[in-house]
Design a protein around this motif. Structure first.
Motif, PDB file in Angstrom:
ATOM      1  N   ARG A  63       0.051  -1.094  -7.458  1.00 19.02           N
ATOM      2  CA  ARG A  63      -0.447  -2.299  -6.803  1.00 19.02           C
ATOM      3  C   ARG A  63      -0.769  -3.389  -7.818  1.00 19.02           C
ATOM      4  O   ARG A  63      -1.505  -3.161  -8.778  1.00 19.02           O
ATOM      5  N   LEU A 106       0.795  -1.220   0.000  1.00 16.03           N
ATOM      6  CA  LEU A 106       0.000   0.000   0.000  1.00 16.03           C
ATOM      7  C   LEU A 106       0.831   1.276   0.000  1.00 16.03           C
ATOM      8  O   LEU A 106       0.285   2.351  -0.240  1.00 16.03           O
ATOM      9  N   PRO A 158       2.073   4.566  -4.652  1.00 13.92           N
ATOM     10  CA  PRO A 158       0.768   4.968  -5.201  1.00 13.92           C
ATOM     11  C   PRO A 158      -0.021   3.773  -5.743  1.00 13.92           C
ATOM     12  O   PRO A 158       0.549   2.750  -6.136  1.00 13.92           O
ATOM     13  N   GLU A 159      -1.321   3.923  -5.799  1.00 13.47           N
ATOM     14  CA  GLU A 159      -2.214   2.810  -6.144  1.00 13.47           C
ATOM     15  C   GLU A 159      -1.903   2.212  -7.505  1.00 13.47           C
ATOM     16  O   GLU A 159      -2.109   1.019  -7.730  1.00 13.47           O
ATOM     17  N   THR A 160      -1.380   3.008  -8.426  1.00  6.54           N
ATOM     18  CA  THR A 160      -1.094   2.504  -9.773  1.00  6.54           C
ATOM     19  C   THR A 160      -0.080   1.364  -9.767  1.00  6.54           C
ATOM     20  O   THR A 160      -0.012   0.577 -10.711  1.00  6.54           O
ATOM     21  N   GLU A 216      -5.195  -5.088   5.506  1.00  2.93           N
ATOM     22  CA  GLU A 216      -5.457  -4.650   4.138  1.00  2.93           C
ATOM     23  C   GLU A 216      -4.368  -5.155   3.195  1.00  2.93           C
ATOM     24  O   GLU A 216      -4.639  -5.558   2.063  1.00  2.93           O
TER      25      GLU A 216
END
Length: 324
Positions: free
Chosen positions: A217, A210, A213-215, A301
């Motif tokens: 993952r 996490l 950045p989300e890109t 998570e």
């Protein structure tokens, strides 16, 4: 707390060759070295091996095209990535369920959770060093080019592969041919998910965390030793497999040298570790952190981003809590 390691610990005097693959699990360190897949133990917790290593299975080690990476799969089996000179033969297909019975060139070999039996998952690799699973539980690797054939019509550059059970990946040496490889448009050869040009593939790590950045993952970081580069490959599902467009993530500058040999994502912090060195080049370990990244990581998570255990697997080891 200054961002630099305070010390190094000599865990063992061995192995004498390798270890081109290492995996820590509990009090056990698995390595590929000294002529086989081996296990050291530290049952008394003093950060030193309790004694000599235990040989699990003999195979060629120490050479650049021999046994490499070790990973625990989501099915509970122990996986070993083997280069094309490891000497994997039909004796490694010990079970009738082995997807490959008569292996050619480099292979992915897996050992049952009790380490008593083995299967050959896929073959036809040249010299893939590392492998990793994405959150879907699908295995990927980064294989080397047929460098002796540069500028010839059948030359193929380095390739990022989705490793399919029973798949053949085109390389034939040393068993059936020294130079020519089966091209990717043959119906019995797995097509690469991406080509990455000339280079020497080493590290492979899926970013299942996490902090970045989300890109990032679910995408993969891969390392090229020759040109000092780390690429990022975001995955896109196409039919029953994947495709990707490589993006340059890190590149060497200056004259100090940056030859990446392996990659690892820290399971709690989400930092990306990059080791460098080999063949007389400068050795070091770098940590890559996204400065604005999250510092209150919810490990539950993060756990949801890990490959789901399959029906045949044993219990998975949960992520350690922050600070353990």
């Amino acid at each position: 707390g200054d961002g630099r390691a305070d010390r190094a610990i000599d865990f063992s005097d061995g192995p004498q060759d390798g270890a081109l693959g290492m995996l820590w699990e509990g009090d056990s360190l698995y390595v590929t070295g000294d002529g086989g897949l081996r296990r050291y133990r530290d049952e008394d917790g003093d950060d030193r091996a309790d004694g000599p290593s235990e040989l699990i299975r003999a195979m060629k080690t120490g050479g650049e095209h021999e046994a490499h990476d070790i990973k625990r799969g989501p099915d509970g089996w122990l996986y070993v990535m083997c280069g094309n000179m490891t000497g994997i033969d039909p004796k490694f297909a010990q079970l009738p369920t082995s997807p490959i019975q008569d292996p050619v060139a480099g292979c992915v070999v897996r050992f049952s959770p009790d380490l008593k039996s083995s299967e050959i998952v896929a073959d036809g690799f040249r010299n893939a060093y590392r492998m990793d699973w994405n959150a879907d539980g699908e295995l990927f690797t980064f294989d080397s080019d047929n460098e002796r054939c540069v500028s010839l019509p059948w030359y193929e550059p380095t390739r990022f592969y989705h490793v399919i059970s029973g798949g053949h990946y085109g390389w034939l040496a040393p068993q059936r041919g020294q130079f020519f490889r089966l091209p990717p448009y043959f119906p019995d050869v797995v097509t690469p998910a991406a080509y990455l040009g000339r280079g020497s593939p080493t590290g492979v790590a899926c970013y299942r965390h996490l902090q970045f950045p989300e890109t990032y993952r679910g995408g993969f970081f891969v390392a090229d030793w020759t040109f000092g580069r780390v690429y990022f490959l975001p995955l896109e599902i196409v039919g029953g497999s994947y495709t990707t467009k490589p993006e340059l993530f890190i590149e060497a500058v200056g004259e100090n040298g940056f030859a990446p040999t392996d990659l690892a994502v820290h399971p709690t912090t989400g930092d990306l570790f990059v080791s460098i060195g080999g063949r007389g080049t400068r050795g070091a370990v770098f940590r890559v952190r996204y400065r604005p990244g999250r510092h209150d990581i919810d490990l539950e998570e993060v756990e949801r981003l890990q490959p789901k255990a399959k029906a045949s697997s044993g219990p998975r080891t949960p992520l350690a809590k922050q600070g353990d």
